[in-house]
Design a protein around this motif. Structure first.
Motif, short mmCIF file in Angstrom:
data_model
loop_
_atom_site.label_atom_id
_atom_site.label_comp_id
_atom_site.label_asym_id
_atom_site.label_seq_id
_atom_site.Cartn_x
_atom_site.Cartn_y
_atom_site.Cartn_z
N TYR B 36 0.85 -1.18 0.00
CA TYR B 36 0.00 0.00 0.00
C TYR B 36 0.89 1.24 0.00
O TYR B 36 2.00 1.24 0.54
N GLN B 38 0.78 5.46 1.00
CA GLN B 38 0.05 6.50 1.72
C GLN B 38 0.77 7.82 1.50
O GLN B 38 1.86 8.03 2.00
N ASN B 41 -1.18 12.98 4.44
CA ASN B 41 -2.56 13.39 4.72
C ASN B 41 -3.58 12.79 3.75
O ASN B 41 -4.66 13.36 3.54
N GLY B 43 -5.41 8.89 2.25
CA GLY B 43 -5.72 7.53 2.67
C GLY B 43 -4.79 6.51 2.05
O GLY B 43 -3.92 6.83 1.25
N LEU B 44 -4.99 5.27 2.43
CA LEU B 44 -4.20 4.17 1.90
C LEU B 44 -4.68 3.79 0.51
O LEU B 44 -5.88 3.69 0.26
N LEU B 46 -4.07 0.81 -2.50
CA LEU B 46 -3.47 -0.47 -2.83
C LEU B 46 -2.66 -0.35 -4.11
O LEU B 46 -3.16 0.07 -5.14
N PHE B 90 3.74 0.68 2.68
CA PHE B 90 3.53 -0.37 3.68
C PHE B 90 3.43 -1.73 3.00
O PHE B 90 2.65 -1.91 2.05
N GLY B 99 -8.32 -9.83 6.03
CA GLY B 99 -8.77 -8.63 6.71
C GLY B 99 -8.01 -8.42 7.99
O GLY B 99 -7.78 -7.29 8.40
N SER B 101 -5.07 -8.07 8.82
CA SER B 101 -3.79 -7.84 8.16
C SER B 101 -2.76 -7.34 9.15
O SER B 101 -3.08 -6.60 10.08
N PHE B 103 0.58 -5.09 9.28
CA PHE B 103 1.31 -4.08 8.52
C PHE B 103 2.77 -4.02 8.95
O PHE B 103 3.08 -4.15 10.15
N GLY B 104 3.64 -3.80 7.98
CA GLY B 104 5.03 -3.48 8.31
C GLY B 104 5.10 -2.06 8.86
O GLY B 104 4.11 -1.32 8.87
N ASP B 105 6.27 -1.70 9.34
CA ASP B 105 6.46 -0.39 9.96
C ASP B 105 6.48 0.75 8.94
O ASP B 105 6.44 1.91 9.32
N GLY B 106 6.57 0.40 7.67
CA GLY B 106 6.55 1.43 6.64
C GLY B 106 7.94 1.85 6.19
O GLY B 106 8.90 1.79 6.96
#
Lengths: 114, 113
Positions: B36, B38, B41, B43-44, B46, B90, B99, B101, B103-106
């Motif tokens: 994903y 981001q 400011n 949204g995420l 895909l 991410f 669902g 899910s 997430f990695g730390d980014g």
């Protein structure tokens, strides 16, 4: 696909108060989830919102702090109770939708607690 | 149990050069893997997903990722970075309970002109 809206988009609240965040989906979905994204951090799953029964919470999250409602297949609320500055985060609603059960995320609610 | 590790918290590239964002995963099941993006400011969004079909997955905006089971990796690449690619990325793993899910730390991608 699924289009998700959240209200409010952002809010500034005083410590000790509570805020209820609404999540509306444009289609009926079985699975709804609430995530939190603390400042500068990744997303963490808070709970799965189950229609007609209590939410299922992940480790570290409890119902008294984050009560969740799921009255039907298109709507859910998350309440952040007795807020402290540590609750300042973006809260995101997520659903599984479509023939392939793809995951969609709402735009998020940016909460600041002072 | 499942987990995901993004090996770089920050990646900086020059515009027009290749992008590589690294991700390793762990899962007790056959995983589904996602990337994903981001933007600030926003949204995420895909970028792409792997769900046990072709191991080389093509996504939007010229991104692709290769699932390597032997290396438990799912690295994201793009041949030529654009200024608009600057964002947080991410890597995400989910198991049979789709669902839920993790997430990695980014990874923060910076693109220099």
């Amino acid at each position: 696909s699924a289009v998700i809206s959240q209200k409010p988009s952002r809010d500034i609240c005083q410590r000790g108060t509570s805020l209820t965040i609404q999540c509306q989906v444009d289609s009926q979905v079985t699975m709804m989830f609430w995530y939190r994204q603390q400042p500068g951090q990744s997303l963490t799953l808070i709970a799965t919102a189950n229609q007609g029964s209590e939410a299922t919470y992940e480790s570290g999250f409890v119902i008294d702090k984050f009560p969740i409602s799921r009255p039907n297949l298109t709507f859910s609320t998350l309440t952040v109770s007795n807020m402290s500055p540590e609750d300042s985060s973006i809260y995101l609603c997520s659903v599984l939708a479509g023939a392939l059960s793809e995951q969609y995320f709402g735009p998020g609610t940016r909460l600041t607690v002072t | 149990a499942q987990s995901v590790t993004q090996l770089d918290s920050h990646v900086s590239v020059s515009e027009g050069t290749p992008v590589l964002l690294r991700c390793n995963y762990s899962s007790s099941y056959s995983p589904s893997l996602f990337w994903y993006v981001q933007h600030p400011n926003k949204g995420l969004q895909l970028l792409l997903k792997y769900t046990s079909a072709a191991t080389l997955v093509k996504g939007i905006n010229g991104f692709e990722a290769e699932f390597k089971k032997s290396e438990t990796s799912f690295h994201l690449t793009k041949p030529s970075a654009h200024m608009s690619d600057a964002a947080e990325y991410f890597c995400v793993v989910s198991g049979p309970n789709a669902g839920k899910s993790t997430f990695g730390d980014g990874t923060t991608l910076t693109v220099k002109p």
